[in-house]
Design an enzyme around this catalytic site. Structure first.
Site, PDB file in Angstrom:
ATOM      1  NE  ARG A 165      22.741 -25.152 -10.875  1.00 52.00           N
ATOM      2  CZ  ARG A 165      22.297 -26.287 -10.330  1.00 52.00           C
ATOM      3  NH1 ARG A 165      22.493 -26.522  -9.048  1.00 52.00           N
ATOM      4  NH2 ARG A 165      21.666 -27.186 -11.081  1.00 52.00           N
ATOM      5  CB  SER A 185      18.589 -40.438 -10.212  1.00 51.13           C
ATOM      6  OG  SER A 185      19.464 -39.604  -9.466  1.00 51.13           O
ATOM      7  N   GLY A 208      14.268 -37.729   0.078  1.00 51.49           N
ATOM      8  CA  GLY A 208      13.881 -38.694  -0.956  1.00 51.49           C
ATOM      9  C   GLY A 208      12.613 -39.397  -0.554  1.00 51.49           C
ATOM     10  N   PRO A 209      12.420 -40.650  -0.994  1.00 48.13           N
ATOM     11  CG  PRO A 209      12.821 -42.821  -1.702  1.00 48.13           C
ATOM     12  CD  PRO A 209      13.373 -41.439  -1.794  1.00 48.13           C
ATOM     13  CB  THR A 210      12.850 -42.615   3.632  1.00 48.50           C
ATOM     14  OG1 THR A 210      13.259 -43.823   2.987  1.00 48.50           O
ATOM     15  CG2 THR A 210      12.591 -42.908   5.104  1.00 48.50           C
ATOM     16  CD1 TRP A 240      21.287 -34.588 -16.108  1.00 51.48           C
ATOM     17  CD2 TRP A 240      20.202 -34.319 -14.176  1.00 51.48           C
ATOM     18  NE1 TRP A 240      22.089 -33.810 -15.304  1.00 51.48           N
ATOM     19  CE2 TRP A 240      21.433 -33.635 -14.106  1.00 51.48           C
ATOM     20  CE3 TRP A 240      19.355 -34.295 -13.073  1.00 51.48           C
ATOM     21  CZ2 TRP A 240      21.828 -32.929 -12.965  1.00 51.48           C
ATOM     22  CZ3 TRP A 240      19.744 -33.593 -11.946  1.00 51.48           C
ATOM     23  CH2 TRP A 240      20.963 -32.924 -11.902  1.00 51.48           C
ATOM     24  CB  ALA A 297      18.315 -51.572 -10.895  1.00 53.06           C
ATOM     25  CD  GLU A 354      -1.455  -2.340   2.013  1.00 47.62           C
ATOM     26  OE1 GLU A 354      -2.273  -2.991   2.663  1.00 47.62           O
ATOM     27  OE2 GLU A 354      -0.232  -2.642   1.948  1.00 47.62           O
ATOM     28  CB  THR A 386      18.420 -37.172  -0.889  1.00 49.24           C
ATOM     29  OG1 THR A 386      17.145 -37.765  -1.151  1.00 49.24           O
ATOM     30  CG2 THR A 386      18.768 -36.218  -2.018  1.00 49.24           C
TER      31      THR A 386
END
Length: 362
Positions: free
Chosen positions: A201, A162, A287-289, A164, A158, A47, A190
């Site tokens: 970045r 990862s 990560g997944p956990t 990319w 596996a 304002e 991770t």
């Protein structure tokens, strides 16, 4: 008001622990004569910027604001009084201020005989300020879980590789999410697998988020880890009984209770500690956990999934145990947006409250 919402969005990532707010001033004839947004914590509010731009043309005019004008003096003065002093005749705000400290601006304006009322575009104003509003209403940071996955739901191959899975366009969008968040959090898995950096970045003027490493036993973070450089601040969350002797000297830590329902830290305690540091939004990156623990605790407010047209057939899933054992317990989501980023899809969804049918009640 939609222009005010667009202005408010310019403050995302820069105003915490304050909200993002936009304001447009119309003169007595209804023509726009000033606009502004809250640009940084401690600086003038939306304002004030708009009134400065409008000058005397604000007198007898209308102020359109995405959030109820504040009614308290902090590092800046109350916006309700600034609008009164400028001679504004009408104020329309989209969302009421939920905080005990700042609310009451509408009442102050009304007492000064300013025509004040809740205005249009409430849903869009809520959306642009969802992180701050959630933090104020629930007393904890807003949590956005982001993940990248193949079409068969794998976060890595596996062998653990990862980089990319998703395209450069998707990865660039992640930096937008980081730039808008107060904190970015990852777990010990991770930290070990990816040695993430987590800083923003390629976004000019971005405020770097707090990097949060959830390292329960203080064993995953090693000297030289990228997350420990000086590109952004870093906080390591460890268990109250953890031996932190292996952590690099000078590492900032917070000790928290362990979870009573599974491995890792108490999620509510972690969020409370971050909220106490002024963190209003957390980007949960991995990560997944860790994601499973946050979902099990019921504190994920939004999900952003980047899906690549890739198949792996094996490898870790994007989500570990979230306390769901049967289809009836599945966390249902409403799809808010689907956007194509290069070859990938970005799906944004929000959890929906479970509903109880009449048959279930009986």
């Amino acid at each position: 008001m939609r222009r005010a919402v667009a202005l408010a969005a310019r403050g995302l990532g820069h105003t915490s622990p304050n909200p993002v707010v936009g304001c447009v001033i119309l003169d007595a004839g209804g023509q726009p004569v000033g606009e502004g947004w809250h640009q940084r914590a401690g600086g003038p509010h939306a304002e004030v910027h708009a009134l400065r731009a409008a000058g005397e043309r604000a007198r007898g005019g209308t102020a359109l604001v995405t959030l109820e004008p504040c009614n308290h003096t902090g590092r800046t003065g109350p916006c309700a009084q600034a609008l009164i002093d400028a001679g504004v005749a009408r104020v329309r705000y989209a969302v009421a201020d939920p905080t005990a400290q700042a609310r009451g601006g509408a009442a102050t304006l009304a007492a000064a005989r300013v025509d004040v009322a809740a205005g249009p575009v409430a849903d869009e104003s809520e959306a642009v300020n969802e992180a701050w509003l959630t933090a104020m209403r629930r007393g904890r940071p807003f949590v956005l879980w982001k993940y990248a996955a193949t079409l068969d739901g794998r976060s890595a191959a596996a062998d653990g590789t990862s980089r990319w899975i998703t395209s450069s366009a998707a990865r660039a969008d992640v930096h937008r999410l980081r730039a808008e968040a107060d904190a970015v959090a990852v777990g010990s898995g991770t930290l070990r697998a990816d040695d993430p950096h987590l800083a923003v970045r390629d976004r000019e003027g971005a405020t770097q988020p707090l990097r949060v490493a959830v390292d329960t036993n203080a064993t995953a973070l090693k000297p030289g880890a990228r997350i420990l450089d000086d590109a952004a601040p870093t906080l390591v969350a460890v268990a109250e009984d953890a031996d932190t002797g292996q952590l690099p000297p000078g590492t900032e830590t917070v000790r928290l209770p362990r979870s009573t329902t599974g491995p890792g830290l108490d999620v509510a305690a972690l969020l409370a500690a971050l909220h106490g540091r002024g963190v209003r939004s957390v980007l949960l990156e991995g990560g997944p956990t860790l994601a499973g623990a946050f979902l099990a605790a019921g504190v994920v407010d939004k999900v952003v999934g980047y899906l690549a047209p890739v198949l792996l057939g094996a490898g870790p899933a994007v989500l570990a145990d979230a306390g769901i054992t049967t289809i009836a317990q599945a966390l249902r989501l409403d799809t808010a947006d689907v956007t194509r980023l290069g070859p990938d899809l970005c799906i944004t969804a929000v959890p929906v409250a479970p509903t109880t049918t009449l048959a279930e009640e009986n």
